[in-house]
Every structure is written in C-alpha cells, then in structure tokens.
Design a protein around this motif. Structure first.
Motif, PDB file in Angstrom:
ATOM      1  N   GLN A 129      -4.308  -9.047  -1.485  1.00 42.25           N
ATOM      2  CA  GLN A 129      -3.191  -9.901  -1.908  1.00 42.25           C
ATOM      3  C   GLN A 129      -3.649 -11.130  -2.682  1.00 42.25           C
ATOM      4  O   GLN A 129      -2.947 -11.586  -3.580  1.00 42.25           O
ATOM      5  CB  GLN A 129      -2.387 -10.371  -0.690  1.00 42.25           C
ATOM      6  N   ASP A 130      -4.805 -11.663  -2.340  1.00 45.55           N
ATOM      7  CA  ASP A 130      -5.279 -12.883  -2.988  1.00 45.55           C
ATOM      8  C   ASP A 130      -5.692 -12.661  -4.436  1.00 45.55           C
ATOM      9  O   ASP A 130      -5.800 -13.622  -5.203  1.00 45.55           O
ATOM     10  CB  ASP A 130      -6.456 -13.478  -2.215  1.00 45.55           C
ATOM     11  N   THR A 132      -4.218 -10.083  -6.477  1.00 44.79           N
ATOM     12  CA  THR A 132      -3.231  -9.154  -7.024  1.00 44.79           C
ATOM     13  C   THR A 132      -1.975  -9.929  -7.402  1.00 44.79           C
ATOM     14  O   THR A 132      -1.568 -10.835  -6.680  1.00 44.79           O
ATOM     15  CB  THR A 132      -2.887  -8.060  -5.989  1.00 44.79           C
ATOM     16  N   SER A 191       4.639 -11.654  -1.283  1.00 39.82           N
ATOM     17  CA  SER A 191       4.222 -10.967  -0.061  1.00 39.82           C
ATOM     18  C   SER A 191       4.386  -9.466  -0.253  1.00 39.82           C
ATOM     19  O   SER A 191       5.487  -8.986  -0.545  1.00 39.82           O
ATOM     20  CB  SER A 191       5.064 -11.454   1.120  1.00 39.82           C
ATOM     21  N   GLU A 211       2.055  -5.396   0.511  1.00 40.10           N
ATOM     22  CA  GLU A 211       0.899  -4.705   1.075  1.00 40.10           C
ATOM     23  C   GLU A 211       0.835  -3.330   0.434  1.00 40.10           C
ATOM     24  O   GLU A 211       1.838  -2.809  -0.060  1.00 40.10           O
ATOM     25  CB  GLU A 211       1.008  -4.582   2.592  1.00 40.10           C
TER      26      GLU A 211
END
Length: 190
Positions: free
Chosen positions: A23-24, A26, A46, A48
C-alpha cells in the motif's frame, strides 16, 4: 510479437508464489470528465490485493483486489461526501469495490492484457486492463518486488452511479466514462 491465447486462471494449486500489494508504494487513481472540458481526479487510500503466480511468470497470475469505497479522496471534502452518498456509491451499503482476474494474455515480456470482473455496488461487469511490467528487483531489506502500471476504464452508468445534472448547453456535469490508472508494487511472500 508473441501472443498467448486467453485462458482461465482458476487453478490456484498450480500457483506457488504469493505476492501482496504494498500500500505504501501503490497508487489507485480515477479520473472523470467535468463539464466536458476538464478532468477531476481522485484516489483510493485504503485497499488490499494479492497475486498468485507460478514463480515470477505473471502470465500465470491470479489477481484479487479490494478497495474501501469510504477511502476515496478527490481533494475536496464536499465532493467526496457526495460521491459516498446515495447519488453515487452508497458507501454505507456497498463498502468495497472488488476485482478478480479471469484471464491474462501476454503481449510481450513486459505487456499484458488482464481481463477480470469488477464489482461496484451490487453490479459485476467484465473489464479489460492494459498492464505494463516495470520490472522485478530485490529491495534493500532483501524482499523481492515487482512493479506494474495499469490502465482501464468503466462506464459509471453500468454500475448505477447515475447522478448527473445537465448544463444549459446540453452537456453533462460529470462524464460517464471513468478512467482508472494504477501504479502497483507487489512484494513476494514465499
């Protein structure tokens, strides 16, 4: 140019490698026309996702991705509140956007076409994504990573995101085509 025919990617036990979206590193972006003359952009903060593949062969990949609708951010709180409301996403009832790949076609060593089902609200539709593999590397902590850029589009009316006003000139305030652009980094887990 070498191409492979489409094939279903539903035999998970063949896929021995699990990758997780970082996530950091992307970014999931979307763009909509405003007043027919410009674009407004937003991101999802947010989300996944995971990719299963045979080793580092991404033509064998199964992809699953989920974004939290309430995490959307267009840089304007009032617009975000409207997008989350009954007029658009109905985020309180439909909290996620979900994507699952159904087939992958290799164009060359770096380019792929990924077909899959995206579910927005309670509607599932097939979309086609153009995917570019930026490369595979080992990061300073010894983890193997792969980077991709992806693009696709959806017609928001197909998913019941129908709100619109018409200008005096006849054009719509918000365009029906939504462009999706993603820069994705995944980390190998096994």
């Amino acid at each position: 140019m070498k191409t492979e025919s489409k094939r279903q990617t539903n035999i998970s036990e063949e896929r021995d490698t699990l990758w997780i979206i970082d996530q950091d590193h992307t970014t999931i972006r979307f763009f909509a026309k405003h007043l027919i003359i410009s674009k407004i952009s937003g991101i999802f903060k947010s989300f996944e996702g995971k990719v299963k593949s045979v080793g580092n062969d991404f033509s064998t990949a199964e992809i699953e991705f989920k974004a939290e609708v309430k995490s959307l951010d267009t840089g304007k709180k009032e617009r975000d509140t409207h997008l989350l409301s009954e007029d658009f996403f109905k985020a309180s009832k439909y909290p996620h956007i979900h994507f699952i790949s159904t087939s992958i076609r290799r164009i060359n060593s770096k380019e792929f076409e990924v077909e899959g089902d995206i579910t927005i609200k309670d509607v599932k539709k097939s979309i086609l994504m153009n995917v570019h593999l930026g490369g595979i590397t080992i990061d300073p902590s010894g983890q193997e990573r792969a980077g991709f850029s992806m693009s696709a589009w959806v017609n928001r009316f197909d998913f019941g995101l129908n709100w619109n006003n018409v200008m005096d000139t006849g054009g719509a305030i918000v365009g029906e085509k939504i462009d999706i652009e993603c820069d994705v980094e995944i980390v190998k887990r096994n």
